[in-house]
Scaffold this motif. Structure first.
Motif, PDB file in Angstrom:
ATOM      1  N   PHE A 110      -2.058  -1.419   1.931  1.00 32.27           N
ATOM      2  CA  PHE A 110      -1.359  -2.594   1.408  1.00 32.27           C
ATOM      3  C   PHE A 110      -0.743  -3.371   2.559  1.00 32.27           C
ATOM      4  O   PHE A 110      -0.679  -2.894   3.699  1.00 32.27           O
ATOM      5  N   ASP A 111      -0.277  -4.560   2.235  1.00 29.34           N
ATOM      6  CA  ASP A 111       0.344  -5.424   3.249  1.00 29.34           C
ATOM      7  C   ASP A 111       1.666  -5.961   2.716  1.00 29.34           C
ATOM      8  O   ASP A 111       1.939  -7.160   2.772  1.00 29.34           O
ATOM      9  N   VAL A 112       2.474  -5.051   2.181  1.00 32.39           N
ATOM     10  CA  VAL A 112       3.805  -5.396   1.691  1.00 32.39           C
ATOM     11  C   VAL A 112       4.780  -4.348   2.205  1.00 32.39           C
ATOM     12  O   VAL A 112       4.376  -3.342   2.801  1.00 32.39           O
ATOM     13  N   GLU A 113       6.062  -4.538   1.968  1.00 35.84           N
ATOM     14  CA  GLU A 113       7.051  -3.551   2.383  1.00 35.84           C
ATOM     15  C   GLU A 113       6.870  -2.263   1.582  1.00 35.84           C
ATOM     16  O   GLU A 113       6.445  -2.278   0.424  1.00 35.84           O
ATOM     17  N   THR A 114       7.222  -1.142   2.231  1.00 31.73           N
ATOM     18  CA  THR A 114       7.029   0.156   1.564  1.00 31.73           C
ATOM     19  C   THR A 114       7.840   0.255   0.275  1.00 31.73           C
ATOM     20  O   THR A 114       7.415   0.923  -0.670  1.00 31.73           O
ATOM     21  N   ALA A 121      -1.933  -0.412  -7.047  1.00 28.27           N
ATOM     22  CA  ALA A 121      -2.584  -1.204  -6.001  1.00 28.27           C
ATOM     23  C   ALA A 121      -2.709  -2.669  -6.416  1.00 28.27           C
ATOM     24  O   ALA A 121      -2.482  -3.582  -5.611  1.00 28.27           O
ATOM     25  N   GLU A 122      -3.047  -2.894  -7.661  1.00 27.48           N
ATOM     26  CA  GLU A 122      -3.147  -4.270  -8.152  1.00 27.48           C
ATOM     27  C   GLU A 122      -1.795  -4.972  -8.085  1.00 27.48           C
ATOM     28  O   GLU A 122      -1.711  -6.170  -7.798  1.00 27.48           O
ATOM     29  N   GLY A 123      -0.734  -4.211  -8.329  1.00 27.64           N
ATOM     30  CA  GLY A 123       0.596  -4.795  -8.321  1.00 27.64           C
ATOM     31  C   GLY A 123       1.058  -5.282  -6.963  1.00 27.64           C
ATOM     32  O   GLY A 123       1.950  -6.137  -6.879  1.00 27.64           O
ATOM     33  N   VAL A 124       0.465  -4.736  -5.886  1.00 25.89           N
ATOM     34  CA  VAL A 124       0.853  -5.155  -4.531  1.00 25.89           C
ATOM     35  C   VAL A 124      -0.321  -5.776  -3.787  1.00 25.89           C
ATOM     36  O   VAL A 124      -0.287  -5.926  -2.560  1.00 25.89           O
ATOM     37  N   ASP A 125      -1.395  -6.120  -4.554  1.00 23.62           N
ATOM     38  CA  ASP A 125      -2.600  -6.712  -3.975  1.00 23.62           C
ATOM     39  C   ASP A 125      -3.156  -5.830  -2.863  1.00 23.62           C
ATOM     40  O   ASP A 125      -3.534  -6.293  -1.790  1.00 23.62           O
ATOM     41  N   GLY A 126      -3.207  -4.517  -3.138  1.00 21.08           N
ATOM     42  CA  GLY A 126      -3.692  -3.557  -2.146  1.00 21.08           C
ATOM     43  C   GLY A 126      -5.066  -3.028  -2.488  1.00 21.08           C
ATOM     44  O   GLY A 126      -5.729  -3.481  -3.429  1.00 21.08           O
ATOM     45  N   THR A 127      -5.498  -2.055  -1.713  1.00 20.03           N
ATOM     46  CA  THR A 127      -6.796  -1.407  -1.894  1.00 20.03           C
ATOM     47  C   THR A 127      -6.554   0.088  -2.055  1.00 20.03           C
ATOM     48  O   THR A 127      -5.753   0.666  -1.325  1.00 20.03           O
ATOM     49  N   ILE A 164       6.590   1.734  -3.407  1.00 16.52           N
ATOM     50  CA  ILE A 164       7.271   2.792  -4.173  1.00 16.52           C
ATOM     51  C   ILE A 164       7.567   2.310  -5.578  1.00 16.52           C
ATOM     52  O   ILE A 164       7.336   3.030  -6.561  1.00 16.52           O
ATOM     53  N   THR A 165       8.068   1.108  -5.710  1.00 20.50           N
ATOM     54  CA  THR A 165       8.355   0.544  -7.025  1.00 20.50           C
ATOM     55  C   THR A 165       7.106   0.424  -7.867  1.00 20.50           C
ATOM     56  O   THR A 165       7.093   0.764  -9.065  1.00 20.50           O
ATOM     57  N   ALA A 166       6.003  -0.047  -7.259  1.00 17.64           N
ATOM     58  CA  ALA A 166       4.753  -0.211  -7.989  1.00 17.64           C
ATOM     59  C   ALA A 166       4.220   1.141  -8.500  1.00 17.64           C
ATOM     60  O   ALA A 166       3.735   1.246  -9.618  1.00 17.64           O
ATOM     61  N   VAL A 167       4.312   2.171  -7.662  1.00 19.25           N
ATOM     62  CA  VAL A 167       3.841   3.498  -8.068  1.00 19.25           C
ATOM     63  C   VAL A 167       4.722   4.057  -9.181  1.00 19.25           C
ATOM     64  O   VAL A 167       4.223   4.615 -10.165  1.00 19.25           O
ATOM     65  N   ARG A 168       6.042   3.905  -9.052  1.00 17.09           N
ATOM     66  CA  ARG A 168       6.951   4.382 -10.095  1.00 17.09           C
ATOM     67  C   ARG A 168       6.637   3.726 -11.434  1.00 17.09           C
ATOM     68  O   ARG A 168       6.586   4.403 -12.471  1.00 17.09           O
ATOM     69  N   ASP A 214       4.187   2.325   6.897  1.00 15.81           N
ATOM     70  CA  ASP A 214       3.828   0.908   6.954  1.00 15.81           C
ATOM     71  C   ASP A 214       2.326   0.720   6.747  1.00 15.81           C
ATOM     72  O   ASP A 214       1.517   1.154   7.570  1.00 15.81           O
ATOM     73  N   GLY A 215       1.954   0.115   5.651  1.00 15.99           N
ATOM     74  CA  GLY A 215       0.563  -0.241   5.410  1.00 15.99           C
ATOM     75  C   GLY A 215      -0.300   0.790   4.735  1.00 15.99           C
ATOM     76  O   GLY A 215      -1.432   0.495   4.354  1.00 15.99           O
ATOM     77  N   ALA A 216       0.185   2.028   4.556  1.00 16.62           N
ATOM     78  CA  ALA A 216      -0.667   3.077   3.977  1.00 16.62           C
ATOM     79  C   ALA A 216       0.163   4.039   3.145  1.00 16.62           C
ATOM     80  O   ALA A 216       1.352   4.260   3.402  1.00 16.62           O
ATOM     81  N   ALA A 217      -0.490   4.622   2.129  1.00 16.09           N
ATOM     82  CA  ALA A 217       0.181   5.581   1.265  1.00 16.09           C
ATOM     83  C   ALA A 217      -0.833   6.594   0.753  1.00 16.09           C
ATOM     84  O   ALA A 217      -2.042   6.354   0.749  1.00 16.09           O
ATOM     85  N   ALA A 218      -0.333   7.755   0.336  1.00 13.56           N
ATOM     86  CA  ALA A 218      -1.172   8.788  -0.277  1.00 13.56           C
ATOM     87  C   ALA A 218      -0.401   9.410  -1.425  1.00 13.56           C
ATOM     88  O   ALA A 218       0.823   9.544  -1.373  1.00 13.56           O
TER      89      ALA A 218
END
Length: 379
Positions: free
Chosen positions: A364-368, A346-352, A372-376, A326-330
């Motif tokens: 990020f502040d969206v569902e995990t 990151a741009e796709g989910v308005d993240g940093t 996953i979809t944005a990274v794929r 929740d909120g973080a990824a690597a």
């Protein structure tokens, strides 16, 4: 809005040293990783030798770094930072290798064990001027396992250099050692034969399973034939502590890198981090996609950076691994530069996000599932 650090060619050590000499007050901002922390310590100690004022901080992402300090020169260590005056990215070579060269340019006598630990934490083969200096200082490899304590149960149960069936389980480690006739043994008392048996145990338990990808055989080498030296039992153990404490207790990590007497506090942070990381690996829900392996942590606040590395090294059959909570990824990749795809995701989910070479972090502040979809899609 997405804020992703831009990559840049690593500046020459002489150029960095020249800018440091001219600065009245230097601010070092390190990434939350062992190599960056060690490199920051090498640079800070060189500045201290010159009686130059400095400040050291560690942050997961450039956007987290405190900007209030009015420094003449801000140096990002371990990644690029668009608002820093210069960056020692650690992309072309470990940041600790560059920092070691910079310190020498400043006529300092850098701590070889600290720089070497940073290079080991980086994960690439150790070479260059740091390796040469280590050899000259009598810091050599020996048979055995890279742990920071002479208590083998403690060292193996909490190592984050490997992921074995006994990882995070002291009782399981004790049983494995008993099978070798090493129950109750202290690492300092082992003869060469005992050290070799110990190394064989770790190697076989770590990569003996057919499910472990081929890269696991290379990854486990960091934990074998350790360099003997430094403030802990081995240099590799020092590297493990630096990486863990940078992520778990950055203030303690900075104190350790500066040479302060915080060894016990650092070991406690290392143990805590290892327990959390190995529990996250054990409990993660995994999914395999074309070119991407995902480990979704079931516990909020799981150490995604260490989770991603362990899963990638010892579990992932794909060339890129994503660890998410929740909120973080690597992200970790075999040989792909992650800066562009991570920026896109990151741009796709308005993240940093920020990436250096084959590793990256995001918030990020969206569902995990959306991440996953944005990274794929970005890959």
């Amino acid at each position: 809005m997405s804020t992703t650090a831009r990559s840049e060619d690593a500046p020459a050590a002489g150029d960095v040293a020249g800018r440091l000499r001219e600065a009245g007050f230097v601010r070092l901002v390190g990434a939350a990783a062992g190599d960056a922390l060690a490199a920051s310590g090498v640079l800070a100690r060189a500045l201290a030798d010159r009686d130059q004022p400095f400040q050291v901080s560690v942050a997961d992402l450039p956007a987290d770094a405190e900007r209030a300090t009015d420094a003449d020169l801000t140096v990002a260590v371990g990644r690029a930072d668009p608002v820093a005056d210069c960056s020692i990215t650690g992309a072309a070579e470990p940041a600790s290798e560059t920092a070691f060269a910079v310190a020498r340019e400043l006529d300092a006598d850098p701590d070889v064990a600290l720089a070497l630990a940073g290079c080991v934490a980086d994960g690439r083969a150790v070479g260059g001027s740091v390796a040469e200096a280590a050899k000259a200082a009598g810091i050599e490899r020996r048979p055995g396992v890279a742990v920071p304590t002479t208590d083998l149960v403690d060292g193996l149960a909490h190592s984050t250099l490997v992921r074995a069936p006994f990882s995070g389980e002291p009782e399981a480690v004790a049983d494995a050692l008993a099978d070798l006739g090493l129950d109750g043994a202290d690492a300092a008392d082992l003869d060469e034969g005992g050290r070799r048996r110990l190394a064989s145990l770790v190697a076989l338990r770590t990569v003996g399973d057919d499910a472990v990808p081929p890269r696991g055989g290379h990854a486990v080498e960091r934990a074998l034939r350790p360099f003997d030296g430094g403030p802990f039992a081995t240099v590799g153990g020092y590297a493990d502590v630096l990486d863990a404490v940078a992520r778990e207790r950055p203030g303690t990590g900075v104190a350790l890198a500066l040479g302060h007497d915080v060894g016990e506090a650092a070991l406690n942070a290392w143990r805590t981090h290892a327990r959390r990381a190995h529990a996250a690996v054990a409990d993660a829900t995994t999914g395999r996609y074309d070119g991407l392996f995902v480990a979704r942590a079931e516990t909020a606040g799981a150490p995604v950076g260490t989770l991603a590395r362990l899963v990638h090294d010892y579990r992932s059959p794909e060339p890129v691994t994503l660890a998410v909570t929740d909120g973080a990824a690597a992200l970790v990749a075999d040989d792909r530069d992650l800066e562009s795809p991570l920026a896109t995701a990151a741009e796709g989910v308005d993240g940093t996000a920020a990436a250096t070479g084959t590793t990256g972090r995001a918030r990020f502040d969206v569902e995990t599932g959306a991440v996953i979809t944005a990274v794929r899609e970005a890959l």
